[in-house]
Design an enzyme around this catalytic site. Structure first.
Site, PDB file in Angstrom:
ATOM      1  N   ASP A  23       0.826  -1.208   0.000  1.00 57.05           N
ATOM      2  CA  ASP A  23       0.000   0.000   0.000  1.00 57.05           C
ATOM      3  C   ASP A  23       0.863   1.263   0.000  1.00 57.05           C
ATOM      4  O   ASP A  23       1.969   1.262   0.547  1.00 57.05           O
ATOM      5  CB  ASP A  23      -0.908  -0.017   1.234  1.00 57.05           C
ATOM      6  CG  ASP A  23      -2.085   0.941   1.087  1.00 57.05           C
ATOM      7  OD1 ASP A  23      -2.343   1.428  -0.049  1.00 57.05           O
ATOM      8  OD2 ASP A  23      -2.747   1.224   2.096  1.00 57.05           O
ATOM      9  N   GLY A  24       0.330   2.319  -0.596  1.00 57.97           N
ATOM     10  CA  GLY A  24       1.002   3.622  -0.529  1.00 57.97           C
ATOM     11  C   GLY A  24       1.544   4.143  -1.850  1.00 57.97           C
ATOM     12  O   GLY A  24       2.175   5.206  -1.884  1.00 57.97           O
ATOM     13  N   HIS A  40       2.541   3.402  -8.992  1.00 60.55           N
ATOM     14  CA  HIS A  40       2.456   1.961  -9.258  1.00 60.55           C
ATOM     15  C   HIS A  40       3.705   1.476  -9.996  1.00 60.55           C
ATOM     16  O   HIS A  40       4.219   0.397  -9.719  1.00 60.55           O
ATOM     17  CB  HIS A  40       1.195   1.625 -10.066  1.00 60.55           C
ATOM     18  CG  HIS A  40      -0.074   1.984  -9.336  1.00 60.55           C
ATOM     19  ND1 HIS A  40      -0.289   1.647  -8.028  1.00 60.55           N
ATOM     20  CD2 HIS A  40      -1.188   2.660  -9.741  1.00 60.55           C
ATOM     21  CE1 HIS A  40      -1.479   2.088  -7.641  1.00 60.55           C
ATOM     22  NE2 HIS A  40      -2.040   2.710  -8.663  1.00 60.55           N
ATOM     23  N   GLU A  70     -11.855  -5.166  -4.875  1.00 58.07           N
ATOM     24  CA  GLU A  70     -12.401  -3.806  -4.718  1.00 58.07           C
ATOM     25  C   GLU A  70     -11.715  -2.799  -5.648  1.00 58.07           C
ATOM     26  O   GLU A  70     -12.275  -1.746  -5.956  1.00 58.07           O
ATOM     27  CB  GLU A  70     -12.241  -3.336  -3.261  1.00 58.07           C
ATOM     28  CG  GLU A  70     -13.124  -4.077  -2.255  1.00 58.07           C
ATOM     29  CD  GLU A  70     -12.687  -5.526  -1.980  1.00 58.07           C
ATOM     30  OE1 GLU A  70     -11.479  -5.827  -2.081  1.00 58.07           O
ATOM     31  OE2 GLU A  70     -13.569  -6.360  -1.682  1.00 58.07           O
ATOM     32  N   ARG A  74     -11.922   1.549  -8.861  1.00 62.22           N
ATOM     33  CA  ARG A  74     -11.085   2.743  -9.070  1.00 62.22           C
ATOM     34  C   ARG A  74     -11.392   3.350 -10.439  1.00 62.22           C
ATOM     35  O   ARG A  74     -11.972   2.696 -11.300  1.00 62.22           O
ATOM     36  CB  ARG A  74      -9.606   2.364  -8.990  1.00 62.22           C
ATOM     37  CG  ARG A  74      -9.222   1.974  -7.593  1.00 62.22           C
ATOM     38  CD  ARG A  74      -7.736   2.039  -7.377  1.00 62.22           C
ATOM     39  NE  ARG A  74      -7.478   1.807  -5.957  1.00 62.22           N
ATOM     40  CZ  ARG A  74      -6.320   1.985  -5.352  1.00 62.22           C
ATOM     41  NH1 ARG A  74      -5.280   2.402  -6.041  1.00 62.22           N
ATOM     42  NH2 ARG A  74      -6.185   1.768  -4.068  1.00 62.22           N
ATOM     43  N   LEU A 134      11.836 -20.020  -4.914  1.00 61.71           N
ATOM     44  CA  LEU A 134      10.760 -19.239  -4.297  1.00 61.71           C
ATOM     45  C   LEU A 134       9.442 -19.408  -5.062  1.00 61.71           C
ATOM     46  O   LEU A 134       9.413 -19.362  -6.287  1.00 61.71           O
ATOM     47  CB  LEU A 134      11.159 -17.747  -4.298  1.00 61.71           C
ATOM     48  CG  LEU A 134      10.113 -16.778  -3.755  1.00 61.71           C
ATOM     49  CD1 LEU A 134      10.040 -16.854  -2.231  1.00 61.71           C
ATOM     50  CD2 LEU A 134      10.429 -15.336  -4.170  1.00 61.71           C
ATOM     51  N   ILE A 198      -6.676  -5.531   7.148  1.00 64.50           N
ATOM     52  CA  ILE A 198      -6.424  -6.715   6.306  1.00 64.50           C
ATOM     53  C   ILE A 198      -6.981  -6.471   4.909  1.00 64.50           C
ATOM     54  O   ILE A 198      -6.517  -7.056   3.931  1.00 64.50           O
ATOM     55  CB  ILE A 198      -7.094  -7.982   6.905  1.00 64.50           C
ATOM     56  CG1 ILE A 198      -6.674  -8.218   8.356  1.00 64.50           C
ATOM     57  CG2 ILE A 198      -6.823  -9.203   6.060  1.00 64.50           C
ATOM     58  CD1 ILE A 198      -5.336  -8.821   8.579  1.00 64.50           C
ATOM     59  N   SER A 199      -7.998  -5.610   4.807  1.00 61.86           N
ATOM     60  CA  SER A 199      -8.581  -5.236   3.509  1.00 61.86           C
ATOM     61  C   SER A 199      -8.946  -6.425   2.627  1.00 61.86           C
ATOM     62  O   SER A 199      -8.584  -6.467   1.440  1.00 61.86           O
ATOM     63  CB  SER A 199      -7.649  -4.297   2.748  1.00 61.86           C
ATOM     64  OG  SER A 199      -7.539  -3.073   3.431  1.00 61.86           O
TER      65      SER A 199
HETATM   66  C1  FPP Z   1      -1.942   0.126  -3.421  1.00 68.44           C
HETATM   67  O1  FPP Z   1      -1.498   1.445  -3.407  1.00 68.44           O
HETATM   68  C2  FPP Z   1      -1.301  -0.604  -4.521  1.00 68.44           C
HETATM   69  C3  FPP Z   1      -1.979  -1.162  -5.560  1.00 68.44           C
HETATM   70  C4  FPP Z   1      -3.443  -1.111  -5.672  1.00 68.44           C
HETATM   71  C5  FPP Z   1      -1.278  -1.819  -6.688  1.00 68.44           C
HETATM   72  C6  FPP Z   1      -0.021  -2.539  -6.356  1.00 68.44           C
HETATM   73  C7  FPP Z   1       0.542  -3.119  -7.606  1.00 68.44           C
HETATM   74  C8  FPP Z   1       1.843  -3.053  -7.948  1.00 68.44           C
HETATM   75  C9  FPP Z   1       2.901  -2.449  -7.106  1.00 68.44           C
HETATM   76  C10 FPP Z   1       2.265  -3.713  -9.205  1.00 68.44           C
HETATM   77  C11 FPP Z   1       2.709  -5.086  -8.837  1.00 68.44           C
HETATM   78  C12 FPP Z   1       3.183  -5.865  -9.975  1.00 68.44           C
HETATM   79  C13 FPP Z   1       3.444  -7.198  -9.893  1.00 68.44           C
HETATM   80  C14 FPP Z   1       3.823  -7.916 -11.128  1.00 68.44           C
HETATM   81  C15 FPP Z   1       3.278  -7.969  -8.665  1.00 68.44           C
HETATM   82  P1  FPP Z   1      -2.582   2.616  -3.448  1.00 68.44           P
HETATM   83  O2  FPP Z   1      -2.738   3.051  -4.863  1.00 68.44           O
HETATM   84  O3  FPP Z   1      -3.825   2.179  -2.767  1.00 68.44           O
HETATM   85  O4  FPP Z   1      -1.849   3.711  -2.618  1.00 68.44           O
HETATM   86  P2  FPP Z   1      -2.533   4.867  -1.742  1.00 68.44           P
HETATM   87  O5  FPP Z   1      -3.133   4.178  -0.548  1.00 68.44           O
HETATM   88  O6  FPP Z   1      -1.365   5.712  -1.390  1.00 68.44           O
HETATM   89  O7  FPP Z   1      -3.530   5.555  -2.614  1.00 68.44           O
END
Ligand code: FPP
Length: 253
Positions: A23-24, A40, A70, A74, A134, A198-199
């Site tokens: 997250d973040g 992202h 969920e 977006r 892994l 846990i979302s």
């Molecule tokens: C949450 O941050 C993150 C996501 C919804 C996407 C996470 C996906 C990636 C990092 C890509 C992963 C790629 C692979 C191949 C595993 P947010 O957008 O909710 O952040 P915020 O809470 O700051 O708005």
């Protein structure tokens, strides 16, 4: 595995299965006056670092929450960027992960995926199926409630077909119907980004996991942060419903 070996494994300092809520990303980008997708993209660099580090530290399974049930709500543009990023990252990284003996699998509701994503998933899963390093599990369009509902549906179907009696439904059977059936339950959940939730991640599977919440935004998450989480985990006493005294006696035995 005999009881003694099982205890040694339970008491082992390195978690067998680490699950991560990354997250973040959005906040990381916004703090830099960049559009959310840039967060992202930076998140993918963090994924690369953490996959490699978990491999080196002897973690057996790493499950990453890449896109939740969920997240479909977006804005359309962000959904499409995320889907594209997942597709491209898998395309780009599959070869190197395969060279490093990583086995890739995905869990989640595939009914909304594009044909291209489905093909890409099938291709990386097939390419890496025989690897025994892994286990990298990518949760896409995943929700813990979805997982339990699909398990319940399959159980109901088996009962209707007469291949299963209701009395046979127990925890082991339900666990075996979840999308994580062949995996051990997570020992450690890491959530970055400062929220303590846990979302709707692995609801059933996290029953006994240690929960570690980090304020660090996912794109800033480094090996050193992972090591902090792992040493915190190593200092936890896992009781599985027993008393602290019982666990200490078991560990001494
Ligand atoms: C949450 O941050 C993150 C996501 C919804 C996407 C996470 C996906 C990636 C990092 C890509 C992963 C790629 C692979 C191949 C595993 P947010 O957008 O909710 O952040 P915020 O809470 O700051 O708005």
């Amino acid at each position: 595995m005999n009881r003694k070996q099982e205890q040694a494994k339970e008491a082992s300092a390195v978690p067998r299965h680490v699950a991560v809520v990354m997250d973040g990303n959005g906040r990381w980008a916004q703090a830099r006056f960049m559009p959310r997708p840039a967060g992202h993209r930076a998140g993918v660099d963090a994924v690369r670092r953490i996959v490699e580090a978990c491999g080196h530290r002897g973690v057996e399974v790493l499950t990453l929450f890449a896109f939740s049930s969920e997240n479909w709500t977006r804005p359309e543009e962000e959904v499409s960027v995320l889907m594209d990023l997942l597709l491209r990252t898998m395309e780009k990284e599959a070869g190197k992960l395969h060279e490093n003996n990583v086995r890739i699998r995905t869990i989640g509701d595939r009914s909304r995926f594009s044909d291209r994503l489905l093909r890409q998933i099938a291709s990386v899963e097939q390419l890496t199926a025989d690897n025994d390093g892994l286990d990298l599990v990518i949760a896409i369009s995943y929700g813990g409630r979805w997982d339990m509902a699909q398990a319940a549906r399959r159980i109901a179907e088996a009962v209707r077909e007469g291949t299963l009696a209701p009395e046979q439904v127990d925890e082991e059977l339900v666990g075996g119907m979840l999308s994580t059936a062949e995996l051990p339950d997570p020992d450690l959940l890491i959530r970055t980004g400062g929220e303590s939730r846990i979302s709707n991640f692995l609801l059933w599977q996290l029953a006994y996991a240690e929960l570690y919440f980090s304020p660090v935004l996912w794109p800033d998450f480094r090996e050193s942060h992972l090591d902090e989480a792992l040493s915190w985990y190593a200092g936890r006493q896992r009781r599985f419903g027993r008393t602290g005294d019982q666990v200490e006696r078991l560990n001494r035995a």
